[in-house]
Design an enzyme around this catalytic site. Structure first.
Site, PDB file in Angstrom:
ATOM      1  N   CYS A   1       0.588  -1.517   0.022  1.00 20.01           N
ATOM      2  CA  CYS A   1       0.023  -0.072   0.430  1.00 20.01           C
ATOM      3  C   CYS A   1       1.075   0.855   0.115  1.00 20.01           C
ATOM      4  O   CYS A   1       0.377   2.449  -0.322  1.00 20.01           O
ATOM      5  CB  CYS A   1      -0.589   0.284   0.977  1.00 20.01           C
TER       6      CYS A   1
ATOM      7  N   CYS B   1      -5.649   1.486   4.329  1.00 16.82           N
ATOM      8  CA  CYS B   1      -4.783   1.072   3.337  1.00 16.82           C
ATOM      9  C   CYS B   1      -2.887   2.586   3.572  1.00 16.82           C
ATOM     10  O   CYS B   1      -2.038   2.337   3.128  1.00 16.82           O
ATOM     11  CB  CYS B   1      -4.835   1.726   1.368  1.00 16.82           C
TER      12      CYS B   1
HETATM   13  S1  SF4 Z   1      -4.849  -2.838  -1.176  1.00 20.49           S
HETATM   14 FE1  SF4 Z   1      -2.876  -2.679  -0.453  1.00 20.49          FE
HETATM   15  S2  SF4 Z   1      -1.567  -4.538  -0.214  1.00 20.49           S
HETATM   16 FE2  SF4 Z   1      -3.820  -4.967  -1.438  1.00 20.49          FE
HETATM   17  S3  SF4 Z   1      -2.697  -5.098  -3.627  1.00 20.49           S
HETATM   18 FE3  SF4 Z   1      -3.651  -2.589  -3.422  1.00 20.49          FE
HETATM   19  S4  SF4 Z   1      -2.299  -1.831  -2.447  1.00 20.49           S
HETATM   20 FE4  SF4 Z   1      -1.226  -3.755  -2.834  1.00 20.49          FE
END
Ligand code: SF4
Length: 232
Positions: free
Chosen positions: A121, A228
């Site tokens: 994230c 996030c």
């Molecule tokens: S929510 Fe966050 S951890 Fe999950 S795929 Fe998207 S960017 Fe990556």
């Protein structure tokens, strides 16, 4: 007494509103229609204001472009979105002719399979948002108090950790009124909502919510993570 060294984010710009002004605006807008709040934001910040969306729906977009058709709409393309989310974006582009800005992670940004969800994230959402907000004074988000218990005290106006004014026009909008607006205006909805997804994020981190739990319970369902990082 030595003071802690501020982070670059803290240094970027001073708060655009004082705490007293934020309090007064929140009192003023608590029962206001989102359009009134958006009008204040566009009138106050002009083109130094942008809107962020995850294309779960186009409710905030619909309200905002009615006030300012040229408002910059920011989408953080993590590279891990559902096809339905990208289809929702395309439908929104056709309907609203959006002034769209797509921010993507660095080409070599790691993903959750390599580094876990926090770092994923950070590289795929938080860092791209920082780029999108550079040079801005304020941003609109679609946060709602009824999204999740952790968002139940979301203010309508706040100063974020960068010192930017963050405006959440939908925060206090009663769900019944919002739902009526969605129906009346034919708001574009991500098809995954009709399949039972209460909140739509990236595909590796989004599941159907547990029956009886809040809409965001399907996000990072196997962990304690609930945000996030872009709204922290
Ligand atoms: S929510 Fe966050 S951890 Fe999950 S795929 Fe998207 S960017 Fe990556």
């Amino acid at each position: 007494m030595p003071t802690a060294t501020p982070t670059p984010v803290q240094l970027r710009r001073p708060a655009a509103l004082s705490a007293a002004e934020v309090d007064a605006l929140n009192a003023l807008f608590e029962a206001a229609h989102p359009t009134e709040i958006i009008r204040w934001a566009t009138g106050t910040f002009g083109d130094e204001l942008c809107l962020t969306t995850s294309f779960s729906d186009t409710l905030l977009i619909d309200l905002a472009v009615a006030v300012d058709p040229d408002i910059e709409v920011v989408f953080l393309d993590t590279g891990l979105h559902f096809a339905e989310t990208l289809a929702t974006l395309r439908r929104a582009m056709v309907r609203y002719e959006l002034n769209l800005r797509v921010e993507r992670p660095d080409p070599d940004a790691p993903d959750l399979f390599e580094v876990g969800t926090e770092a994923c994230c950070a590289s795929r959402k938080v860092a791209p948002l920082e780029r999108a907000l550079a040079g801005r004074r304020a941003w609109l988000s679609g946060l709602r108090r009824d999204d999740h218990v952790g968002r139940s005290h979301t203010p309508i106006i706040q100063v974020d950790r960068r010192g930017l004014v963050k405006v959440n026009p939908l925060a206090a909008w009663p769900a019944a009124e919002a739902d009526a607006y969605v129906a009346e205006h034919g708001i574009v909805l991500n098809p995954l909502l009709a399949e039972g997804f209460g909140s739509v994020g990236c595909w590796p981190c989004t599941e159907l919510p547990t029956p009886g739990s809040d809409a965001r319970s399907g996000r990072w369902a196997d962990s304690a993570k609930t945000e996030c990082g872009i709204h922290l």
